[in-house]
Design a protein around this motif. Sequence first.
Motif, mmCIF file in Angstrom:
data_model
loop_
_atom_site.group_PDB
_atom_site.id
_atom_site.type_symbol
_atom_site.label_atom_id
_atom_site.label_comp_id
_atom_site.label_asym_id
_atom_site.label_seq_id
_atom_site.Cartn_x
_atom_site.Cartn_y
_atom_site.Cartn_z
ATOM 1 N N SER A 136 -12.198 3.056 8.204
ATOM 2 C CA SER A 136 -10.908 3.362 7.591
ATOM 3 C C SER A 136 -10.100 2.087 7.430
ATOM 4 O O SER A 136 -10.475 1.025 7.940
ATOM 5 C CB SER A 136 -10.135 4.377 8.443
ATOM 6 N N TYR A 137 -8.989 2.195 6.718
ATOM 7 C CA TYR A 137 -8.161 1.010 6.455
ATOM 8 C C TYR A 137 -6.695 1.433 6.470
ATOM 9 O O TYR A 137 -6.322 2.425 5.838
ATOM 10 C CB TYR A 137 -8.523 0.405 5.098
ATOM 11 N N THR A 138 -5.889 0.681 7.182
ATOM 12 C CA THR A 138 -4.455 0.974 7.284
ATOM 13 C C THR A 138 -3.652 -0.045 6.482
ATOM 14 O O THR A 138 -3.848 -1.257 6.631
ATOM 15 C CB THR A 138 -3.997 0.951 8.755
ATOM 16 N N THR B 42 -0.441 -2.109 5.695
ATOM 17 C CA THR B 42 0.778 -2.652 6.305
ATOM 18 C C THR B 42 1.377 -3.675 5.343
ATOM 19 O O THR B 42 0.747 -4.075 4.358
ATOM 20 C CB THR B 42 0.466 -3.327 7.660
ATOM 21 N N ARG C 114 -0.636 -6.820 4.482
ATOM 22 C CA ARG C 114 -1.920 -6.709 3.800
ATOM 23 C C ARG C 114 -1.838 -7.340 2.410
ATOM 24 O O ARG C 114 -0.754 -7.384 1.799
ATOM 25 C CB ARG C 114 -2.327 -5.245 3.664
ATOM 26 N N ARG D 230 -3.114 -3.292 -1.403
ATOM 27 C CA ARG D 230 -2.038 -2.304 -1.351
ATOM 28 C C ARG D 230 -1.855 -1.600 -2.690
ATOM 29 O O ARG D 230 -1.399 -0.456 -2.753
ATOM 30 C CB ARG D 230 -0.729 -2.972 -0.916
ATOM 31 N N LYS E 178 -6.190 10.047 2.316
ATOM 32 C CA LYS E 178 -5.338 9.647 3.436
ATOM 33 C C LYS E 178 -5.718 10.454 4.664
ATOM 34 O O LYS E 178 -5.812 11.678 4.616
ATOM 35 C CB LYS E 178 -3.865 9.902 3.101
ATOM 36 N N ASP F 155 -4.073 9.492 7.573
ATOM 37 C CA ASP F 155 -2.820 9.347 8.302
ATOM 38 C C ASP F 155 -1.793 8.837 7.300
ATOM 39 O O ASP F 155 -2.115 8.638 6.127
ATOM 40 C CB ASP F 155 -2.980 8.366 9.477
ATOM 41 N N ARG F 156 -0.582 8.601 7.725
ATOM 42 C CA ARG F 156 0.484 8.235 6.784
ATOM 43 C C ARG F 156 0.127 7.008 5.948
ATOM 44 O O ARG F 156 0.308 6.986 4.746
ATOM 45 C CB ARG F 156 1.783 7.996 7.550
ATOM 46 N N PHE F 157 -0.386 5.957 6.574
ATOM 47 C CA PHE F 157 -0.739 4.732 5.849
ATOM 48 C C PHE F 157 -2.221 4.374 6.012
ATOM 49 O O PHE F 157 -2.616 3.255 5.742
ATOM 50 C CB PHE F 157 0.116 3.552 6.339
ATOM 51 N N LYS F 158 -3.002 5.347 6.468
ATOM 52 C CA LYS F 158 -4.401 5.087 6.773
ATOM 53 C C LYS F 158 -5.304 5.821 5.774
ATOM 54 O O LYS F 158 -5.116 7.001 5.512
ATOM 55 C CB LYS F 158 -4.713 5.549 8.191
ATOM 56 N N TYR F 159 -6.281 5.090 5.230
ATOM 57 C CA TYR F 159 -7.183 5.646 4.220
ATOM 58 C C TYR F 159 -8.624 5.608 4.717
ATOM 59 O O TYR F 159 -9.008 4.729 5.481
ATOM 60 C CB TYR F 159 -7.095 4.844 2.909
#
Length: 243
Positions: free
Chosen positions: A111-113, A115, A118, A123, A137, A139-143
């Motif tokens: 996975s990749y978050t 921020t 980055r 982004r 997704k 999580d909120r910013f995690k793919y």
Amino acid sequence: MNIYESILDFLYKNQGNGFLEISHICPDKNKATRISKELKKDGLIRVSQRKLMGSGTTPPFKSHPKLEITRLGIEKYESENPTSKGENKNNTLEMKDNTIKVLEDFMDGKSYTITKDRPEEIRDLLPRLENLGLIKKVDRFKYAADLSNRKHLSKLIELKSWSEFLEWTDGQNTNGQITNNFSGSTIGQVNQSTKEIEVKSSITQNVEDKTGKKSWIEILAWVIGILAGLVAIYEFVIKQFLE
């Protein structure tokens, strides 16, 4: 600017962001569907329109179409709007080495978050891939990757070009997506229904197999019975008569 031009203008200025709704331009779903078919026929756009299952007395229906401009559509727009070529340079992705590395990590199940620190290209890329349904997704910013679309991610890694990748997807079967909508059913009910279907199918198959075997046994017993009868007739009737 007519409605066709407005739609192309909107899609051009938001190209690379995946399939987009045009309900703010054309609220009438039937009209939007008709216009989408015409633009698609000319090769200017791709269309994604889900077919949803109704519930109760509600019949199945189609969602509002989502559109994405094709390479031909971009060329047509730019030919009719020469000054627009420089407007969309921020939509061009260079597919740098660190971007390719992220895609390869997705292929490996990582996975990749996102921020603030980055790389800007990453982004920018990940929301586009999410809009295309290639990643999701978690999580909120995690793919993380949708592994059912590994072929597309692999092709993007191979081409190392966003524009060429979009051209490649033009030839793929992305014109429509069907989504089953189990309205009013819980996940447990859906799973239970699936298991019941599998069990019933297995039982039916077993019954059919047993029925087939039984019929052969009956035939064999019938043949043996006839032979036994013939032997009995010979022993007790014909043999005594000959003696």
